[in-house]
Design a protein around this motif. Sequence first.
Motif, PDB file in Angstrom:
ATOM      1  N   PRO A  67       0.821  -1.218   0.000  1.00 55.94           N
ATOM      2  CA  PRO A  67       0.000   0.000   0.000  1.00 55.94           C
ATOM      3  C   PRO A  67       0.855   1.268   0.000  1.00 55.94           C
ATOM      4  N   LYS A  68       0.416   2.254  -0.742  1.00 61.87           N
ATOM      5  CA  LYS A  68       1.012   3.591  -0.845  1.00 61.87           C
ATOM      6  C   LYS A  68       2.367   3.613  -1.547  1.00 61.87           C
ATOM      7  N   THR A  69       2.822   2.463  -2.033  1.00 61.73           N
ATOM      8  CA  THR A  69       4.133   2.422  -2.672  1.00 61.73           C
ATOM      9  C   THR A  69       4.005   2.325  -4.190  1.00 61.73           C
ATOM     10  N   CYS A  70       5.123   2.622  -4.862  1.00 62.22           N
ATOM     11  CA  CYS A  70       5.243   2.369  -6.300  1.00 62.22           C
ATOM     12  C   CYS A  70       6.633   1.805  -6.551  1.00 62.22           C
ATOM     13  N   GLU A 114      -6.915   7.819  -2.655  1.00 65.55           N
ATOM     14  CA  GLU A 114      -7.604   6.531  -2.515  1.00 65.55           C
ATOM     15  C   GLU A 114      -6.942   5.467  -3.386  1.00 65.55           C
ATOM     16  N   ARG A 115      -6.601   5.827  -4.620  1.00 61.80           N
ATOM     17  CA  ARG A 115      -5.975   4.844  -5.518  1.00 61.80           C
ATOM     18  C   ARG A 115      -4.598   4.440  -5.015  1.00 61.80           C
ATOM     19  N   MET A 116      -3.818   5.385  -4.519  1.00 66.26           N
ATOM     20  CA  MET A 116      -2.477   5.065  -4.043  1.00 66.26           C
ATOM     21  C   MET A 116      -2.501   4.236  -2.764  1.00 66.26           C
ATOM     22  N   ASP A 132       2.677  17.103  -3.265  1.00 64.33           N
ATOM     23  CA  ASP A 132       1.434  17.275  -2.502  1.00 64.33           C
ATOM     24  C   ASP A 132       1.025  15.963  -1.835  1.00 64.33           C
ATOM     25  N   LEU A 133       1.109  14.882  -2.595  1.00 70.17           N
ATOM     26  CA  LEU A 133       0.695  13.573  -2.081  1.00 70.17           C
ATOM     27  C   LEU A 133       1.675  13.047  -1.038  1.00 70.17           C
ATOM     28  N   ILE A 134       2.957  13.306  -1.234  1.00 68.98           N
ATOM     29  CA  ILE A 134       3.958  12.885  -0.248  1.00 68.98           C
ATOM     30  C   ILE A 134       3.732  13.614   1.083  1.00 68.98           C
TER      31      ILE A 134
END
Length: 410
Positions: A67-70, A114-116, A132-134
């Motif tokens: 979760p939350k990773t790429c 939500e997707r991340m 922003d997301l980080i």
Amino acid sequence: MGIDHRINANIAAMGLTHPTPIQAQGIPAVVEGRDVLGLAQTGTGKTAAFGLPMLTRLIKFGKKPDPKTCRALILAPTRELATQIAAHVDAYAEGTPIRAFRVVGGASINVQIERMSRGVDVLIATPGRLMDLIERRAIDLSATTYLVLDEGDQMLDIGFIHTLRRIAKMLPRERQTLLFSATMPKLMSELADTYLTDPVKVAVNPPGKAADKIDQGVHFVPQGDKATLLAEYLAKHPGELSMVFGRTKHGCEKLSKLLEKWGFSVAAIHGNKSQGQRERALAAFRKGDTQVLVATDVAARGLDIPEVAHVYNYDLPNVPENYVHRIGRTARAGRDGRAVAFCAPAEIGELRAIERAMKSSIAVIGGEVPVGAPLAGRAPRGRGKPVDAAAHKRPSRRPSRRPRSQQAHG
């Protein structure tokens, strides 16, 4: 070349059967896990050069990301380029377990959060929205082992370099970094060395060189006469797609409305447009529903619309390298293209800077040449092709439906 068989099937279905020089030289190095600095002209397939081997390596993970990773991060300087890269990655990866996601400004950040939360294999992002997301703790880059900087010279420019440094500190030290661009000024090249480790350098064309299939020309014209001159050029090529580049958001909007009033099918893209407006404008242009796209430099890089036949530099860019990126929107996928630069007396300095950056002169095809400008008809010194002056000769009178009082000024 070591590409996964499912990806090979996808690109064959897309009609990609023979690698371009940047792909032939770059893909094996990426497959081997090497860092790569790739320099090639616009329209030569750089997205596939880094995308195909990267996806092949990601498939071998064999499990879903946390979760939350790429696992791979592709950074692009504009929303339009990020959107296009995401579309290509999705097409290459169809039928594989790989999942990609795009995050850009102008879209719902809550949807992106939500997707991340489920994690993705490939994240395509613009730097601002990524930060922003980080900052909202929606993305964790600690497991990101692939970093791609597309249009690397702009990513390393002053506008992005501070954000890029912050992002780089959050990535693992052990990672593979790929940097691709059509131009690479000396300072940018030196900065690139701080992000790449013992890279394979693939330069299939001299940096800053325009594609050989682009016929280039410069038309000298007073600033106040540019709109009428542009209308005359556009009227000669009905049914063909043209991109017009201006310098400012206000100027592009004003010009697009004037052209629309004169009867042309036109749309505009610039920073004052919402993300939805920009995407709709591009979609209509791709389909041919709109035949003239007026844009600032947000549309100068990476956009791949093979049917674009003409590029008009309504205002010459302040950054010489941007000229190469602008005219690279035509003559893509092996096609021919034409590029005309409108040069007002106050823009002679910009014209000379562009010619120095390209190491070639641009043929003069019209207008009264100011003192000190390149001589009319001067052939480029072995680089690029002059535009056919006869085919673009300016008519002796203005179109009757375009009164001079309604001209737009840069």
